[in-house]
Write an enzyme that holds these catalytic residues in place. Sequence first.
Site, PDB file in Angstrom:
ATOM      1  N   ARG A  53       0.753  -1.156  -0.116  1.00  0.00           N
ATOM      2  CA  ARG A  53      -0.266  -0.014   0.122  1.00  0.00           C
ATOM      3  C   ARG A  53       0.656   1.262   0.046  1.00  0.00           C
ATOM      4  NH1 ARG A  53      -2.810  -3.742   1.896  1.00  0.00           N
ATOM      5  NH2 ARG A  53      -0.888  -4.536   3.104  1.00  0.00           N
ATOM      6  N   THR A  54       1.752   1.311   0.914  1.00  0.00           N
ATOM      7  CA  THR A  54       2.482   2.523   1.087  1.00  0.00           C
ATOM      8  C   THR A  54       3.359   3.104  -0.265  1.00  0.00           C
ATOM      9  OG1 THR A  54       2.608   1.991   3.375  1.00  0.00           O
ATOM     10  CG2 THR A  54       4.080   3.955   2.483  1.00  0.00           C
ATOM     11  N   LYS A  82      26.105  -4.645  -1.375  1.00  0.00           N
ATOM     12  CA  LYS A  82      27.615  -4.457  -1.341  1.00  0.00           C
ATOM     13  C   LYS A  82      28.156  -3.700   0.010  1.00  0.00           C
ATOM     14  CE  LYS A  82      27.485  -4.063  -6.305  1.00  0.00           C
ATOM     15  NZ  LYS A  82      27.771  -2.889  -7.562  1.00  0.00           N
ATOM     16  N   ARG A 103      11.503   3.686   3.805  1.00  0.00           N
ATOM     17  CA  ARG A 103      11.184   2.736   4.397  1.00  0.00           C
ATOM     18  C   ARG A 103      12.266   1.852   4.951  1.00  0.00           C
ATOM     19  NH1 ARG A 103       5.862  -0.934   4.481  1.00  0.00           N
ATOM     20  NH2 ARG A 103       4.932   1.097   5.010  1.00  0.00           N
ATOM     21  N   HIS A 131       5.283   6.118  11.525  1.00  0.00           N
ATOM     22  CA  HIS A 131       4.697   5.970  10.362  1.00  0.00           C
ATOM     23  C   HIS A 131       3.761   7.019   9.704  1.00  0.00           C
ATOM     24  CE1 HIS A 131       3.439   4.129   6.556  1.00  0.00           C
ATOM     25  NE2 HIS A 131       3.001   2.960   6.797  1.00  0.00           N
TER      26      HIS A 131
HETATM   27  C1  NCD Z   1       1.803  -1.040   8.133  1.00  0.00           C
HETATM   28  C2  NCD Z   1       3.390  -0.842   8.310  1.00  0.00           C
HETATM   29  O1  NCD Z   1       3.948  -1.166   7.504  1.00  0.00           O
HETATM   30  O2  NCD Z   1       3.670  -0.400   9.408  1.00  0.00           O
HETATM   31  N1  NCD Z   1       1.329  -1.219   6.661  1.00  0.00           N
HETATM   32  C3  NCD Z   1       1.012  -0.162   6.209  1.00  0.00           C
HETATM   33  O3  NCD Z   1       1.868   0.677   5.935  1.00  0.00           O
HETATM   34  N2  NCD Z   1      -0.094  -0.028   5.788  1.00  0.00           N
HETATM   35  C4  NCD Z   1       1.238  -2.277   9.215  1.00  0.00           C
HETATM   36  C5  NCD Z   1       1.467  -3.421   9.343  1.00  0.00           C
HETATM   37  O4  NCD Z   1       2.806  -3.837   8.397  1.00  0.00           O
HETATM   38  O5  NCD Z   1       1.080  -4.203  10.216  1.00  0.00           O
END
Ligand code: NCD
Length: 300
Positions: A53-54, A82, A103, A131
């Site tokens: 999703r993100t 590397k 991320r 997040h």
């Molecule tokens: C979440 C995350 O990556 O923290 N997912 C997301 O971005 N919607 C939640 C999760 O992984 O449980």
Amino acid sequence: MRHDHVISAKQLSRADIEAVLDRAAEIDRDPGAFADTHAGKLLALCFFEPSTRTKMSFDTSIKRLGGDAVDMGPVESSSVEKGESLADTMRVVEGYADGIVLRHPSEGAAKLASEFVDVPVINAGDGAGQHPTQTLLDLYTIRENAGLDDITVGIMGDLKYGRTVHSLAAALTNFDVRQHFISPESLRLPRNIRFDLHESGADVHEHRNVEAVLDTLDVLYVTRIQRERFPDENEYRKVAGEYNIDAALLESAKDDLTVMHPLPRVDEIAPDVDATDHANYFEQAHNGVPVRMALLDELL
Ligand code: NCD
């Protein structure tokens, strides 16, 4: 927004949040009006951890604004394999793009990256840390369904490792929200987060079982047990499957309870909830696009 980088929900004031949500609502009403507003802008997607999703919603958002995305791709095929440091990777990527979405499995990674580059860094999840863009879309969804003042919100599941929880709890302190945290003892909110909530004067309660508060809730935010963050698989097994929301349980909830989940879900919400009017998690995921478009519109 007054910020160059979006690292933590703690940096967001009520005014910052409302500006993004208002702009997102405007985009939602007429997405076409924003179609070419960021032509020529490039957003770098650097994901050192899995994401559906993100990553896809940032990619969609920049393209819907007329810009484009460049993707670092899987870590295994990048120079990280590397031995390149995060700082070096970020300094290179800054030369390619107008903004970086990062991320990373380490808490503090986005903050570190922001110290090495001049383009905006957006934290798309740093370990069990924060997040903040998930929080913006969560707030948008809550506002659409229940409003953001004088409401009661239950946050359930992995409160220890869940970064979406850490960000959401901090952001909700800007609003008149009663917060109920529901988790097994071993997955309680970390002490520093409880401390911050108390310092902010938030109305906060903790419970072991959702039944204790279910009928008072306007929103129930369910989260996945973050298996990948447990140092010991046995500890995960002790709590796995302990929380499960199903349609029968929700019969004792308010008729207009909104059930949310950042997704992916494992077994915390039974599929029979999907057909009820409570279910809002897929709309919530869709809201990621207008909200991230609004955020990029402000930052780029
Ligand atoms: C979440 C995350 O990556 O923290 N997912 C997301 O971005 N919607 C939640 C999760 O992984 O449980």
